[in-house]
Design an enzyme around this catalytic site. Structure first.
Site, short mmCIF file in Angstrom:
data_model
loop_
_atom_site.label_atom_id
_atom_site.label_comp_id
_atom_site.label_asym_id
_atom_site.label_seq_id
_atom_site.Cartn_x
_atom_site.Cartn_y
_atom_site.Cartn_z
N SER A 1 0.83 -1.20 0.00
CA SER A 1 0.00 0.00 0.00
C SER A 1 0.87 1.26 0.00
CB SER A 1 -0.95 -0.05 1.20
OG SER A 1 -2.00 0.87 1.06
N GLU B 1 -10.04 -5.11 -5.24
CA GLU B 1 -9.69 -3.84 -4.61
C GLU B 1 -9.59 -2.71 -5.63
OE1 GLU B 1 -5.67 -3.01 -3.38
OE2 GLU B 1 -5.02 -4.99 -4.03
N HIS C 1 -7.56 -5.75 -0.69
CA HIS C 1 -6.36 -4.96 -0.52
C HIS C 1 -5.40 -5.63 0.47
CE1 HIS C 1 -3.94 -1.36 -0.60
NE2 HIS C 1 -4.10 -1.14 0.68
#
Length: 333
Positions: A167, A261, A291
């Site tokens: 991320s 996601e 995610h």
């Protein structure tokens, strides 16, 4: 023996069930927790508790805390992680956690770092960078750079370092590699990225969510968390757009993302930008996954498989770097 195909053709039933439950539980919770300092504190407790339950570290792992905090400016903090039976010492993985630069830590991500260490056989240094809203751009990036330079000072050659991250940590990993290349310094051997952030405006992710609802969080709420870190920064600035112009020497990169996601759009755009600049990037969109599904080891059967695949990539690239180094030594002899 049939070679394992990465990623699988379809998602497991447990993955579909996990996404459904997440959509009914976590996503509504993100709506009621305000994107404020107090809300961030609540979110940190919720996420830490949740990951400890559904993605704990491997039993038998060895964790050694590191704290070389400076009174001001960049600091080196985090922990050395060795998964069970991880015995190699010839290279190291620098791991950079995600969660919008605001929420997680090296500790919350032990589900990933212990398994990545176990699967690769390598020690992992999980970096704890300063978090928003108390520390804004570029504090996190400065701390990741400090961690990398500390590894160099400890005797680790760039060709024996792989950077991994998820991320926002993926964005920090790419930013660091670009910094090094632009300064004429040697970049790490490779990057392994899980659901990396590429577009800090979050327009790519928002566009993808208009096509398919993300089970975890809305694009609008995720953007509000990013605002706590980037604040009034110009997100069209060269450093934030992660331009690969002139970066043909960018390290080999693996990008994994989940098909459910919204940030799969970021993963695709990052891979396309790297390839267009002459880099080498392997993109894997895992069907039906959420995610950073790699962190959900107790819930999603694909999680350990994806980490095993990432470890395979890491070891392959380190071996290739080692062969290149040996060849260069022979040429110079």
């Amino acid at each position: 023996m049939r070679q394992q195909k990465w990623p699988p053709v379809r998602a497991s039933l447990r993955s579909h069930a996990a996404a459904g439950v997440t959509s009914l539980t976590l996503r509504p919770l993100t709506v009621v927790i305000p994107p404020s300092r107090r809300g961030v504190l609540v979110a940190r407790r919720v996420v830490a508790t949740g990951l400890a339950v559904i993605g704990p570290g491997l039993a038998g792992s060895r964790i050694v805390p590191v704290d070389r905090s400076a009174s001001r400016g960049p600091s080196v903090r985090g922990e050395w992680v060795r998964g069970p039976r991880a015995r190699r010492d010839d290279a190291v993985i620098l791991y950079v956690h995600g969660s919008a630069y605001t929420i997680c830590s090296a500790r919350t991500h032990r589900g990933i770092t212990t398994r990545l260490s176990q699967a690769s056989g390598l020690p992992v240094f999980a970096c704890d960078y300063r978090l928003a809203p108390n520390h804004r751009f570029p504090s996190a990036a400065d701390d990741v750079r400090a961690a990398y330079e500390w590894l160099l000072a400890e005797g680790h050659d760039p060709d024996r370092i792989v950077i991994a991250g998820d991320s926002a940590g993926g964005q920090l990993a790419v930013d660091l590699a670009l910094q090094l290349i632009n300064e004429g310094a040697r970049p790490p051997a490779a990057l392994a990225l899980f659901s990396p952030l590429f577009d800090p405006t979050f327009e790519l992710a928002a566009g993808r969510e208009r096509l398919r609802r993300d089970p975890m969080i809305s694009a609008a709420r995720a953007q509000q968390l990013l605002d706590l870190y980037f604040a009034d920064e110009d997100r069209a600035a060269p450093r934030l757009t992660l331009s690969f112009d002139g970066a043909g020497s960018f390290p080999a990169t693996l990008v994994q993302a989940g098909g459910r996601e919204m940030m799969a759009a970021d993963a695709e755009a990052l891979a396309a930008a790297l390839v267009a600049a002459g880099g080498r990037c392997e993109l894997e969109i895992w069907p039906g996954q959420m995610h950073v599904f790699q962190a959900l080891s107790r819930v999603v059967p694909e999680a350990p498989a994806a980490i095993a695949r990432a470890a395979e990539f890491v070891v392959t690239e380190l071996d290739a770097a080692n062969r290149r180094g040996s060849f260069e030594l022979l040429e110079g002899a």
